[in-house]
Design a protein around this motif. Structure first.
Motif, PDB file in Angstrom:
ATOM      1  N   LYS A   1       0.852  -1.193   0.000  1.00 55.03           N
ATOM      2  CA  LYS A   1       0.000   0.000   0.000  1.00 55.03           C
ATOM      3  C   LYS A   1       0.885   1.240   0.000  1.00 55.03           C
ATOM      4  O   LYS A   1       1.386   1.651   1.040  1.00 55.03           O
ATOM      5  N   THR A   2       1.092   1.813  -1.166  1.00 56.33           N
ATOM      6  CA  THR A   2       1.959   2.976  -1.294  1.00 56.33           C
ATOM      7  C   THR A   2       1.509   3.822  -2.478  1.00 56.33           C
ATOM      8  O   THR A   2       0.705   3.405  -3.287  1.00 56.33           O
ATOM      9  N   GLY A   3       2.048   5.002  -2.567  1.00 50.62           N
ATOM     10  CA  GLY A   3       1.737   5.873  -3.686  1.00 50.62           C
ATOM     11  C   GLY A   3       2.323   7.251  -3.451  1.00 50.62           C
ATOM     12  O   GLY A   3       2.662   7.584  -2.315  1.00 50.62           O
ATOM     13  N   PRO A   4       2.473   8.016  -4.470  1.00 46.54           N
ATOM     14  CA  PRO A   4       2.217   7.651  -5.863  1.00 46.54           C
ATOM     15  C   PRO A   4       3.225   6.608  -6.346  1.00 46.54           C
ATOM     16  O   PRO A   4       4.303   6.454  -5.773  1.00 46.54           O
ATOM     17  N   ILE A   5       2.843   5.900  -7.386  1.00 48.74           N
ATOM     18  CA  ILE A   5       3.695   4.838  -7.925  1.00 48.74           C
ATOM     19  C   ILE A   5       3.834   4.998  -9.436  1.00 48.74           C
ATOM     20  O   ILE A   5       3.034   5.677 -10.094  1.00 48.74           O
ATOM     21  N   VAL A   6       4.859   4.337  -9.962  1.00 48.89           N
ATOM     22  CA  VAL A   6       5.082   4.272 -11.401  1.00 48.89           C
ATOM     23  C   VAL A   6       5.045   2.803 -11.797  1.00 48.89           C
ATOM     24  O   VAL A   6       5.741   1.974 -11.196  1.00 48.89           O
ATOM     25  N   LEU A   7       4.243   2.487 -12.789  1.00 50.40           N
ATOM     26  CA  LEU A   7       4.253   1.153 -13.388  1.00 50.40           C
ATOM     27  C   LEU A   7       5.113   1.244 -14.637  1.00 50.40           C
ATOM     28  O   LEU A   7       4.793   1.993 -15.560  1.00 50.40           O
ATOM     29  N   ALA A   8       6.222   0.519 -14.658  1.00 50.24           N
ATOM     30  CA  ALA A   8       7.051   0.416 -15.857  1.00 50.24           C
ATOM     31  C   ALA A   8       6.821  -0.984 -16.406  1.00 50.24           C
ATOM     32  O   ALA A   8       7.088  -1.979 -15.727  1.00 50.24           O
ATOM     33  N   ASN A   9       6.278  -1.057 -17.607  1.00 52.91           N
ATOM     34  CA  ASN A   9       5.946  -2.345 -18.207  1.00 52.91           C
ATOM     35  C   ASN A   9       6.658  -2.450 -19.546  1.00 52.91           C
ATOM     36  O   ASN A   9       6.322  -1.736 -20.489  1.00 52.91           O
ATOM     37  N   THR A  10       7.651  -3.329 -19.615  1.00 58.63           N
ATOM     38  CA  THR A  10       8.398  -3.547 -20.850  1.00 58.63           C
ATOM     39  C   THR A  10       7.796  -4.733 -21.587  1.00 58.63           C
ATOM     40  O   THR A  10       7.588  -5.797 -20.996  1.00 58.63           O
TER      41      THR A  10
ATOM     42  N   PRO B   1     -10.191   5.911 -11.708  1.00 54.63           N
ATOM     43  CA  PRO B   1      -9.797   6.709 -10.541  1.00 54.63           C
ATOM     44  C   PRO B   1      -8.348   6.410 -10.161  1.00 54.63           C
ATOM     45  O   PRO B   1      -7.929   5.252 -10.145  1.00 54.63           O
ATOM     46  N   GLY B   2      -7.594   7.467  -9.887  1.00 53.06           N
ATOM     47  CA  GLY B   2      -6.215   7.309  -9.456  1.00 53.06           C
ATOM     48  C   GLY B   2      -5.190   7.360 -10.567  1.00 53.06           C
ATOM     49  O   GLY B   2      -3.992   7.414 -10.296  1.00 53.06           O
ATOM     50  N   PHE B   3      -5.652   7.346 -11.827  1.00 50.34           N
ATOM     51  CA  PHE B   3      -4.716   7.439 -12.953  1.00 50.34           C
ATOM     52  C   PHE B   3      -4.157   8.859 -13.031  1.00 50.34           C
ATOM     53  O   PHE B   3      -4.892   9.826 -12.883  1.00 50.34           O
ATOM     54  N   ILE B   4      -2.846   8.988 -13.281  1.00 51.66           N
ATOM     55  CA  ILE B   4      -2.226  10.305 -13.422  1.00 51.66           C
ATOM     56  C   ILE B   4      -1.708  10.532 -14.838  1.00 51.66           C
ATOM     57  O   ILE B   4      -2.068  11.515 -15.476  1.00 51.66           O
ATOM     58  N   SER B   5      -0.850   9.640 -15.340  1.00 49.20           N
ATOM     59  CA  SER B   5      -0.288   9.857 -16.684  1.00 49.20           C
ATOM     60  C   SER B   5       0.234   8.552 -17.262  1.00 49.20           C
ATOM     61  O   SER B   5       0.387   7.556 -16.551  1.00 49.20           O
ATOM     62  N   LEU B   6       0.517   8.595 -18.574  1.00 52.05           N
ATOM     63  CA  LEU B   6       0.998   7.414 -19.276  1.00 52.05           C
ATOM     64  C   LEU B   6       1.840   7.853 -20.462  1.00 52.05           C
ATOM     65  O   LEU B   6       1.482   8.820 -21.140  1.00 52.05           O
ATOM     66  N   GLN B   7       2.918   7.144 -20.707  1.00 53.48           N
ATOM     67  CA  GLN B   7       3.746   7.355 -21.899  1.00 53.48           C
ATOM     68  C   GLN B   7       4.198   5.998 -22.414  1.00 53.48           C
ATOM     69  O   GLN B   7       4.495   5.100 -21.618  1.00 53.48           O
TER      70      GLN B   7
ATOM     71  N   ALA C   1       3.555   4.387 -16.606  1.00 52.79           N
ATOM     72  CA  ALA C   1       2.290   4.964 -16.144  1.00 52.79           C
ATOM     73  C   ALA C   1       2.417   5.368 -14.681  1.00 52.79           C
ATOM     74  O   ALA C   1       2.969   4.627 -13.873  1.00 52.79           O
ATOM     75  N   VAL C   2       1.890   6.544 -14.362  1.00 52.47           N
ATOM     76  CA  VAL C   2       1.920   7.045 -12.996  1.00 52.47           C
ATOM     77  C   VAL C   2       0.505   6.938 -12.418  1.00 52.47           C
ATOM     78  O   VAL C   2      -0.469   7.329 -13.065  1.00 52.47           O
ATOM     79  N   TRP C   3       0.432   6.411 -11.191  1.00 49.62           N
ATOM     80  CA  TRP C   3      -0.836   6.221 -10.493  1.00 49.62           C
ATOM     81  C   TRP C   3      -0.737   6.808  -9.093  1.00 49.62           C
ATOM     82  O   TRP C   3       0.351   6.860  -8.520  1.00 49.62           O
ATOM     83  N   GLU C   4      -1.861   7.201  -8.538  1.00 46.31           N
ATOM     84  CA  GLU C   4      -1.894   7.741  -7.175  1.00 46.31           C
ATOM     85  C   GLU C   4      -1.501   6.697  -6.140  1.00 46.31           C
ATOM     86  O   GLU C   4      -0.931   7.038  -5.102  1.00 46.31           O
ATOM     87  N   SER C   5      -1.797   5.411  -6.417  1.00 46.83           N
ATOM     88  CA  SER C   5      -1.520   4.369  -5.429  1.00 46.83           C
ATOM     89  C   SER C   5      -1.526   2.997  -6.085  1.00 46.83           C
ATOM     90  O   SER C   5      -2.074   2.817  -7.172  1.00 46.83           O
TER      91      SER C   5
END
Length: 116
Positions: free
Chosen positions: A20-29, A55-61, A76-80
């Motif tokens: 349980k943490t945030g904000p987080i970054v999901l890096a998916n290769t 809900p909780g989505f911030i950004s994606l590249q 992708a950046v998420w609030e949690s």
């Protein structure tokens, strides 16, 4: 469905979702065969539109490897982790994820920012 592999074998995705943490970054290769790149990106764009509305989505590249690489990487950046896990576990997202061909390999991992 794409094969999900752990980038860190000691920390599978299920364990990451429990943190349980945030904000987080999901890096998916993703390893995507050249002949599937356009079809992959078309499906990924549909998934991205769905995720952007959650809900909780911030950004994606999305990034492409250089020098004729077969790698694509979503950042992708998420609030949690909870927000990402909820979106990832939704039936609609899982239906779209099942559409990826079996010869695509995905290496997702969740990160949190640290000060350096």
């Amino acid at each position: 469905m794409a094969k999900l592999q752990s980038l860190d074998p000691n920390t599978p995705m299920v364990a990451q979702f429990k943190e349980k943490t945030g904000p987080i970054v999901l890096a998916n290769t993703f390893v995507v065969p050249k002949e599937r790149t356009e079809a992959f990106l078309s499906l990924f764009r549909r998934q991205a539109e769905f995720m952007k509305a959650q809900p909780g989505f911030i950004s994606l590249q999305m990034h492409k490897g250089t020098a004729d690489s077969q790698l694509l990487m979503n950042v992708a950046v998420w609030e949690s982790t909870e927000a990402l896990a909820t979106a990832f576990g939704s039936p609609e997202f899982q239906r779209m994820a099942a559409e990826f061909p079996d010869d695509i390999v995905s290496y997702p991992h969740i990160f949190e920012q640290i000060d350096v």
